[in-house]
Design a protein around this motif. Structure first.
Motif, PDB file in Angstrom:
ATOM      1  N   TRP A  33      33.241  35.659  50.377  1.00  0.00           N
ATOM      2  CA  TRP A  33      33.051  37.075  50.054  1.00  0.00           C
ATOM      3  C   TRP A  33      34.187  37.947  51.203  1.00  0.00           C
ATOM      4  CZ3 TRP A  33      29.559  39.112  46.226  1.00  0.00           C
ATOM      5  CH2 TRP A  33      28.617  38.512  46.314  1.00  0.00           C
ATOM      6  N   CYS A  34      34.356  39.428  51.120  1.00  0.00           N
ATOM      7  CA  CYS A  34      34.684  40.603  51.726  1.00  0.00           C
ATOM      8  C   CYS A  34      34.412  41.376  51.932  1.00  0.00           C
ATOM      9  CB  CYS A  34      36.696  40.161  50.572  1.00  0.00           C
ATOM     10  SG  CYS A  34      37.327  41.534  51.867  1.00  0.00           S
TER      11      CYS A  34
ATOM     12  N   LEU B 227      33.024  42.135  48.391  1.00  0.00           N
ATOM     13  CA  LEU B 227      34.117  41.710  47.211  1.00  0.00           C
ATOM     14  C   LEU B 227      33.829  40.130  47.169  1.00  0.00           C
ATOM     15  CD1 LEU B 227      36.344  41.656  44.836  1.00  0.00           C
ATOM     16  CD2 LEU B 227      37.814  42.219  46.752  1.00  0.00           C
ATOM     17  N   ARG B 228      33.544  39.606  45.687  1.00  0.00           N
ATOM     18  CA  ARG B 228      33.857  38.286  45.669  1.00  0.00           C
ATOM     19  C   ARG B 228      35.048  37.446  45.684  1.00  0.00           C
ATOM     20  NH1 ARG B 228      30.446  34.000  45.841  1.00  0.00           N
ATOM     21  NH2 ARG B 228      31.971  32.931  44.489  1.00  0.00           N
ATOM     22  N   MET B 229      35.910  36.603  46.320  1.00  0.00           N
ATOM     23  CA  MET B 229      36.988  36.158  46.491  1.00  0.00           C
ATOM     24  C   MET B 229      37.589  35.885  44.989  1.00  0.00           C
ATOM     25  SD  MET B 229      38.050  38.013  49.235  1.00  0.00           S
ATOM     26  CE  MET B 229      40.088  37.140  50.071  1.00  0.00           C
ATOM     27  N   ASP B 230      36.574  34.814  44.385  1.00  0.00           N
ATOM     28  CA  ASP B 230      36.820  34.316  43.128  1.00  0.00           C
ATOM     29  C   ASP B 230      37.171  35.333  42.300  1.00  0.00           C
ATOM     30  OD1 ASP B 230      34.522  34.712  43.114  1.00  0.00           O
ATOM     31  OD2 ASP B 230      33.674  32.494  42.675  1.00  0.00           O
ATOM     32  N   THR B 231      36.793  37.009  42.168  1.00  0.00           N
ATOM     33  CA  THR B 231      36.817  37.743  41.080  1.00  0.00           C
ATOM     34  C   THR B 231      38.253  37.557  40.720  1.00  0.00           C
ATOM     35  OG1 THR B 231      35.238  38.676  42.411  1.00  0.00           O
ATOM     36  CG2 THR B 231      36.238  40.359  40.849  1.00  0.00           C
TER      37      THR B 231
ATOM     38  N   ASP C 258      44.391  43.808  41.678  1.00  0.00           N
ATOM     39  CA  ASP C 258      44.397  44.016  40.174  1.00  0.00           C
ATOM     40  C   ASP C 258      43.709  44.453  39.353  1.00  0.00           C
ATOM     41  OD1 ASP C 258      46.539  45.306  37.845  1.00  0.00           O
ATOM     42  OD2 ASP C 258      47.021  43.076  37.961  1.00  0.00           O
ATOM     43  N   GLU C 259      42.972  45.270  39.819  1.00  0.00           N
ATOM     44  CA  GLU C 259      42.100  45.842  39.052  1.00  0.00           C
ATOM     45  C   GLU C 259      40.637  45.019  38.255  1.00  0.00           C
ATOM     46  OE1 GLU C 259      43.096  47.031  34.458  1.00  0.00           O
ATOM     47  OE2 GLU C 259      44.851  48.484  35.308  1.00  0.00           O
ATOM     48  N   VAL C 260      40.623  45.132  39.769  1.00  0.00           N
ATOM     49  CA  VAL C 260      39.159  43.629  40.592  1.00  0.00           C
ATOM     50  C   VAL C 260      38.191  44.609  40.013  1.00  0.00           C
ATOM     51  CG1 VAL C 260      38.101  42.402  41.887  1.00  0.00           C
ATOM     52  CG2 VAL C 260      41.108  42.506  42.010  1.00  0.00           C
TER      53      VAL C 260
ATOM     54  N   TYR D  89      32.974  49.524  40.190  1.00  0.00           N
ATOM     55  CA  TYR D  89      34.470  49.506  40.797  1.00  0.00           C
ATOM     56  C   TYR D  89      35.075  48.814  40.139  1.00  0.00           C
ATOM     57  CZ  TYR D  89      31.642  52.803  43.943  1.00  0.00           C
ATOM     58  OH  TYR D  89      30.696  54.037  44.186  1.00  0.00           O
ATOM     59  N   VAL D  90      35.716  49.667  39.859  1.00  0.00           N
ATOM     60  CA  VAL D  90      37.532  48.740  39.871  1.00  0.00           C
ATOM     61  C   VAL D  90      38.173  49.422  40.678  1.00  0.00           C
ATOM     62  CG1 VAL D  90      39.059  48.363  38.510  1.00  0.00           C
ATOM     63  CG2 VAL D  90      37.234  49.079  37.046  1.00  0.00           C
ATOM     64  N   VAL D  91      39.449  48.091  40.970  1.00  0.00           N
ATOM     65  CA  VAL D  91      40.028  48.197  42.513  1.00  0.00           C
ATOM     66  C   VAL D  91      41.112  47.342  42.318  1.00  0.00           C
ATOM     67  CG1 VAL D  91      39.748  47.807  45.169  1.00  0.00           C
ATOM     68  CG2 VAL D  91      37.417  47.718  43.113  1.00  0.00           C
ATOM     69  N   SER D  92      42.166  48.791  42.674  1.00  0.00           N
ATOM     70  CA  SER D  92      43.528  47.992  42.932  1.00  0.00           C
ATOM     71  C   SER D  92      44.248  48.553  43.807  1.00  0.00           C
ATOM     72  CB  SER D  92      44.450  48.835  42.069  1.00  0.00           C
ATOM     73  OG  SER D  92      43.567  48.237  40.607  1.00  0.00           O
TER      74      SER D  92
END
Length: 378
Positions: free
Chosen positions: A163-164, A185-189, A212-214, A146-149
């Motif tokens: 993690w989140c 979500l890994r927070m260091d992504t 931003d496009e995580v 998934y690409v997250v913004s």
């Protein structure tokens, strides 16, 4: 419900009490409230100590009565709170245990219990706090990711989290309670930016998180795509129904300390203050009994998920906590303006409890519609 200890429960209580008496004096000093790396290390160190002693999984796998005995004894002994990893232990972990796959449970749950990883909560947004289903953070599929913004706010302990638990909108055309997905979500992504927020009390346990496009692997989705609202209700059930259980015991301890302080400084001579302290004592005793009932109900569901009655507890506890620290200010008098005094910072933080985990207005609506069967408002 029988509230007396069985012989096995009495043995557990005595063993835990003895262990706490030996272990707590050996703990290092608590770090400064502003030293977040130090606080993370301290909190995870305590969790590791619990793990090595066989108490780490009491929040999840122990019978409900044993869980409550654990909360009573650790709070009464003044043991460290779950601290920086309260989201992992009390929200994300129980949700993954209830809704995750076998692979997800094996990956995420043991590090939480061993005190190795910290989680934060990415639910609220600048324009979607109380109305959580109005969230706008977008996620779209791109192969196995998934690409997250978007952005999240009031993200507890994001600055030290690994993690989140993240809510995203995967179908913007669906009604707002649908088309939501629950991701880990890994927070260091790459693309994740954390900006701490300073509270009224001067602390920085909250943050705003920018995405931003995580890229988040599809394998990190808990539950089905677009089914995140249902999974979120599981998380919120834990947050409202059982996550505050230990705090009720802590409030009862504060109440006793207030009575001692009132005796010391002469405020005990005020009959109105004594009535307030007595009423609060009755309130917190009733809340503890309600907690016992909720935990038993959660166990009876099979999945261990509390029901909508948790909103009754959340509603009453939020206001009782505010009343407690307002009374503390009355006991302290002018000293209540000094943030360095006991209870003064807690009084400021208590203001957030009628907002956190769903506002009191939302809890009233849940009680009206889901428990009393009243028609939905327009």
């Amino acid at each position: 419900m029988d509230l007396t200890d069985t012989p096995e429960e009495a043995e557990f209580r005595a063993r835990l009490r003895e262990w706490l008496a030996k272990t707590l004096p050996t703990l290092p000093p608590k770090p400064s409230p502003d030293d977040w790396p130090g606080r993370r290390a301290y909190d995870l160190g305590w969790q590791r100590t619990l793990h090595d002693a066989g108490y780490a999984d009491v929040h999840w796998d122990a019978p409900p009565t044993v869980r409550l005995i654990y909360l009573e004894e650790t709070e009464e002994a003044g043991a460290p709170y779950v601290g920086a990893n309260f989201v992992g232990l009390l929200h994300a972990g129980p949700t993954i245990a209830a809704e995750g796959t076998a692979e997800q449970r094996a990956r995420w749950l043991p590090p939480i219990l061993r005190g190795e990883e910290v989680w934060c909560q990415g639910f609220s947004e600048p324009d979607a706090g109380s109305d959580l289903a109005a969230l706008r953070t977008r996620a779209w599929r791109d192969g196995d990711d998934y690409v997250v913004s978007g952005s999240k706010i009031w993200t507890s302990h994001a600055e030290v989290a690994d993690w989140c638990e993240l809510l995203v909108r995967t179908d913007p055309t669906a009604p707002k309670h649908r088309g939501i997905t629950w991701l880990a979500l890994r927070m260091d992504t790459p693309g994740v930016t954390v900006r701490p927020l300073r509270t009224l009390a001067g602390s920085t346990e909250f943050a705003q998180v920018f995405l931003d496009e995580v890229r988040v692997p599809v394998a990190h989705r808990v539950g089905a795509e677009h089914d995140g609202w249902r999974v979120t209700l599981v998380t919120l059930s834990f947050e409202r129904g059982t996550a505050f259980a230990g705090e009720v015991v802590a409030c009862r301890r504060v109440l006793r300390e207030l009575a001692r302080e009132a005796h010391r400084n002469g405020r005990w001579d005020d009959p109105a203050l004594r009535r307030r302290l007595g009423a609060l004592n009755a309130e917190f005793r009733a809340l503890w009994r309600l907690t016992q009932w909720h935990v038993s109900e959660a166990a009876a569901t099979g999945a261990g998920v509390p029901g909508a009655a948790g909103s009754v507890f959340k509603l009453r506890y939020s206001h009782a906590r505010q009343d407690l620290y307002d009374t503390a200010a009355d006991v302290l008098g002018p000293d209540s303006l000094d943030l360095g005094r006991p209870w003064t910072a807690d009084r400021l933080s208590s203001l957030s409890y009628t907002i956190a985990a769903g506002t009191s207005q939302i809890q009233h609506t849940i009680v009206a519609e889901r428990l009393l069967g009243l028609p939905k408002g327009r």
